[in-house]
Structures are given as C-alpha cells and as structure tokens.
Design a protein around this motif. Structure first.
Motif, PDB file in Angstrom:
ATOM      1  N   HIS A  36       5.784   4.886  17.206  1.00 54.30           N
ATOM      2  CA  HIS A  36       4.748   5.643  17.902  1.00 54.30           C
ATOM      3  C   HIS A  36       3.495   4.769  17.964  1.00 54.30           C
ATOM      4  CE1 HIS A  36       7.109   9.282  17.244  1.00 54.30           C
ATOM      5  NE2 HIS A  36       7.170   8.978  15.960  1.00 54.30           N
ATOM      6  N   PHE A  37       2.515   5.228  18.701  1.00 54.67           N
ATOM      7  CA  PHE A  37       1.184   4.624  18.661  1.00 54.67           C
ATOM      8  C   PHE A  37       0.617   4.959  17.278  1.00 54.67           C
ATOM      9  CE2 PHE A  37      -3.354   4.408  19.241  1.00 54.67           C
ATOM     10  CZ  PHE A  37      -3.558   3.415  20.193  1.00 54.67           C
ATOM     11  N   LEU A  38       0.219   3.940  16.536  1.00 54.80           N
ATOM     12  CA  LEU A  38      -0.263   4.127  15.167  1.00 54.80           C
ATOM     13  C   LEU A  38      -1.701   3.652  15.045  1.00 54.80           C
ATOM     14  CD1 LEU A  38       2.855   2.697  13.290  1.00 54.80           C
ATOM     15  CD2 LEU A  38       2.367   5.098  13.832  1.00 54.80           C
ATOM     16  N   ILE A  39      -2.500   4.429  14.341  1.00 56.00           N
ATOM     17  CA  ILE A  39      -3.885   4.072  14.053  1.00 56.00           C
ATOM     18  C   ILE A  39      -3.983   3.825  12.556  1.00 56.00           C
ATOM     19  CG2 ILE A  39      -6.293   4.823  14.116  1.00 56.00           C
ATOM     20  CD1 ILE A  39      -5.342   6.919  16.257  1.00 56.00           C
ATOM     21  N   ASN A  40      -4.348   2.611  12.185  1.00 55.20           N
ATOM     22  CA  ASN A  40      -4.562   2.274  10.775  1.00 55.20           C
ATOM     23  C   ASN A  40      -6.066   2.213  10.543  1.00 55.20           C
ATOM     24  OD1 ASN A  40      -4.504  -0.691   8.822  1.00 55.20           O
ATOM     25  ND2 ASN A  40      -4.106   1.342   8.057  1.00 55.20           N
ATOM     26  N   ILE A  41      -6.548   3.011   9.595  1.00 53.89           N
ATOM     27  CA  ILE A  41      -7.968   3.021   9.249  1.00 53.89           C
ATOM     28  C   ILE A  41      -8.110   2.525   7.817  1.00 53.89           C
ATOM     29  CG2 ILE A  41     -10.038   4.444   8.903  1.00 53.89           C
ATOM     30  CD1 ILE A  41      -8.969   6.323  11.068  1.00 53.89           C
ATOM     31  N   ALA A  42      -9.038   1.602   7.627  1.00 51.83           N
ATOM     32  CA  ALA A  42      -9.283   1.045   6.294  1.00 51.83           C
ATOM     33  C   ALA A  42     -10.737   0.607   6.210  1.00 51.83           C
ATOM     34  CB  ALA A  42      -8.362  -0.135   6.029  1.00 51.83           C
ATOM     35  N   GLU A  64       0.834  -1.209   0.000  1.00 53.00           N
ATOM     36  CA  GLU A  64       0.000   0.000   0.000  1.00 53.00           C
ATOM     37  C   GLU A  64       0.866   1.255   0.000  1.00 53.00           C
ATOM     38  OE1 GLU A  64      -2.689  -0.139   3.333  1.00 53.00           O
ATOM     39  OE2 GLU A  64      -4.336  -0.686   2.025  1.00 53.00           O
ATOM     40  N   LEU A  65       1.917   1.236   0.809  1.00 50.54           N
ATOM     41  CA  LEU A  65       2.833   2.367   0.873  1.00 50.54           C
ATOM     42  C   LEU A  65       3.507   2.588  -0.476  1.00 50.54           C
ATOM     43  CD1 LEU A  65       4.320   4.546   2.530  1.00 50.54           C
ATOM     44  CD2 LEU A  65       5.974   2.773   3.168  1.00 50.54           C
ATOM     45  N   ALA A  66       4.006   1.527  -1.083  1.00 54.46           N
ATOM     46  CA  ALA A  66       4.702   1.621  -2.372  1.00 54.46           C
ATOM     47  C   ALA A  66       3.780   2.127  -3.481  1.00 54.46           C
ATOM     48  CB  ALA A  66       5.292   0.263  -2.746  1.00 54.46           C
ATOM     49  N   ALA A  67       2.496   1.772  -3.398  1.00 52.85           N
ATOM     50  CA  ALA A  67       1.521   2.179  -4.419  1.00 52.85           C
ATOM     51  C   ALA A  67       0.905   3.544  -4.112  1.00 52.85           C
ATOM     52  CB  ALA A  67       0.426   1.124  -4.541  1.00 52.85           C
ATOM     53  N   ASN A  68       1.388   4.229  -3.081  1.00 57.26           N
ATOM     54  CA  ASN A  68       0.867   5.529  -2.664  1.00 57.26           C
ATOM     55  C   ASN A  68      -0.637   5.475  -2.367  1.00 57.26           C
ATOM     56  OD1 ASN A  68       1.247   8.224  -1.924  1.00 57.26           O
ATOM     57  ND2 ASN A  68       0.642   8.948  -3.954  1.00 57.26           N
ATOM     58  N   LYS A 111     -12.381  12.383   2.284  1.00 60.88           N
ATOM     59  CA  LYS A 111     -12.434  13.169   1.049  1.00 60.88           C
ATOM     60  C   LYS A 111     -11.346  12.771   0.050  1.00 60.88           C
ATOM     61  CE  LYS A 111     -14.198  17.185   3.521  1.00 60.88           C
ATOM     62  NZ  LYS A 111     -13.823  18.486   4.092  1.00 60.88           N
ATOM     63  N   SER A 112     -10.406  11.976   0.498  1.00 61.86           N
ATOM     64  CA  SER A 112      -9.254  11.627  -0.338  1.00 61.86           C
ATOM     65  C   SER A 112      -9.539  10.395  -1.199  1.00 61.86           C
ATOM     66  CB  SER A 112      -8.032  11.341   0.547  1.00 61.86           C
ATOM     67  OG  SER A 112      -8.135  10.053   1.137  1.00 61.86           O
ATOM     68  N   ASP A 113      -8.566  10.066  -2.035  1.00 59.35           N
ATOM     69  CA  ASP A 113      -8.631   8.849  -2.844  1.00 59.35           C
ATOM     70  C   ASP A 113      -7.826   7.717  -2.218  1.00 59.35           C
ATOM     71  OD1 ASP A 113     -10.228  10.012  -4.817  1.00 59.35           O
ATOM     72  OD2 ASP A 113      -8.489  10.827  -5.870  1.00 59.35           O
ATOM     73  N   TYR A 114      -7.304   7.936  -1.008  1.00 60.25           N
ATOM     74  CA  TYR A 114      -6.517   6.903  -0.342  1.00 60.25           C
ATOM     75  C   TYR A 114      -7.403   5.739   0.085  1.00 60.25           C
ATOM     76  CZ  TYR A 114      -2.562  10.103  -0.088  1.00 60.25           C
ATOM     77  OH  TYR A 114      -1.533  10.950  -0.392  1.00 60.25           O
ATOM     78  N   GLU A 115      -6.822   4.539   0.094  1.00 60.33           N
ATOM     79  CA  GLU A 115      -7.563   3.338   0.489  1.00 60.33           C
ATOM     80  C   GLU A 115      -7.483   3.087   1.988  1.00 60.33           C
ATOM     81  OE1 GLU A 115      -6.444   0.040  -1.979  1.00 60.33           O
ATOM     82  OE2 GLU A 115      -7.081   1.081  -3.800  1.00 60.33           O
TER      83      GLU A 115
END
Length: 158
Positions: free
Chosen positions: A119-125, A32-36, A57-61
C-alpha cells in the motif's frame, strides 16, 4: 497491523541487495519492528490527524500509516508535503515523514523496492533520528550504485 506491511518490512526492506552494496534496503525498519518501536495505523479507520495525535501521545519512536486508496506517483511528493504540514500544525516540528508509494517509478538498475509495497505507506519519525540514520549511511557505500534520478528522488546530494 497489516500482515502485508509486516512482511514487506521483514522481507523486502530488510533484504540485503547488491543495489545497496550488500546492505538492507532500509536497515532501520525491521529492527524497529522487532523492538516494538513502530506504531501502525490505517488512514480511513482513523483520520491522519487522529493517528498523528495518537502517535504523539505514544511511546513509539516512529509510525507507519497505511493508505489503502490508490495514490499516483505524481501525488507522492504533494502527499509528503501535506503530511509535513499537518505535523507542523500539530506542533510536531521535530518530525518528518517519508512516503513509500508502490506507484513510484524510480529504481536502481531496474530494482524498485517501493513498487513492492502493499500500500501507500507513510513513515513518520523524529527528524533527528532520520538525520542520524542518513549520516550513518552516508559514511558507507550504501548510495554508491544509485543513479542520479534516484538520488534526486531521495534528495541526496552526490
């Protein structure tokens, strides 16, 4: 984006480990990171609510939000529940989050990839994307070496 978080994704989460039967700790993050396709934000520079709105509002997955303040292991689950509540309040019912806390104590044979997070990381998908990934991993031996307490932590039924 934090170089530390990028390094964590590319070096720790993408590392193939015997604890995961030769698979990457998280086989989805580095691609996902590599594919932006991965949005980044820092809570404090913007509020959680504003970052979630930007993400919507973004196009991010998916998104990674960084919390630079200390979060205890006892607070991880509460924080995850809180973020899911904010998502629902924002009308994003098809999304879920996973929190990665460097203070979480759960491990597989002594290896704890969460403890290496900068750090404390929050992944939203999207829930359907997380579910698809989970189902794909369930068809493999990915979870086979995990002790019951780790499976319980991940809410995986063995």
């Amino acid at each position: 984006m934090s170089k530390e978080v990028k390094d964590y994704i590319n070096n720790i989460l993408s590392e193939k480990r015997q604890e995961f039967n030769g698979k990457a700790v998280c086989p989805f993050a580095a691609p996902e990171l590599a594919a932006n396709k991965l949005m980044f934000g820092i809570i404090g520079e913007k509020s959680l609510e504003d970052l979630i709105e930007d993400f919507e509002k973004s196009d991010y997955e998916s998104a990674i939000f960084i919390v630079k303040e200390e979060v205890t292991s006892e607070e991880t689950k509460k924080f995850q529940i809180f973020v899911n509540r904010v998502l629902r309040q924002k009308g994003m019912k098809g999304y879920k989050n996973i929190c990665f806390n460097p203070n979480d104590k759960v491990s597989i044979n002594g290896y704890n990839p969460r403890s290496l997070a900068p750090h404390f990381l929050i992944n939203i998908a999207q829930s359907k994307v997380l579910s698809k990934g989970h189902k794909a991993l369930m068809k493999t031996d990915y979870y086979d070496n995990m002790p019951d307490d780790y499976l319980d932590f991940l809410k995986i039924k063995n």
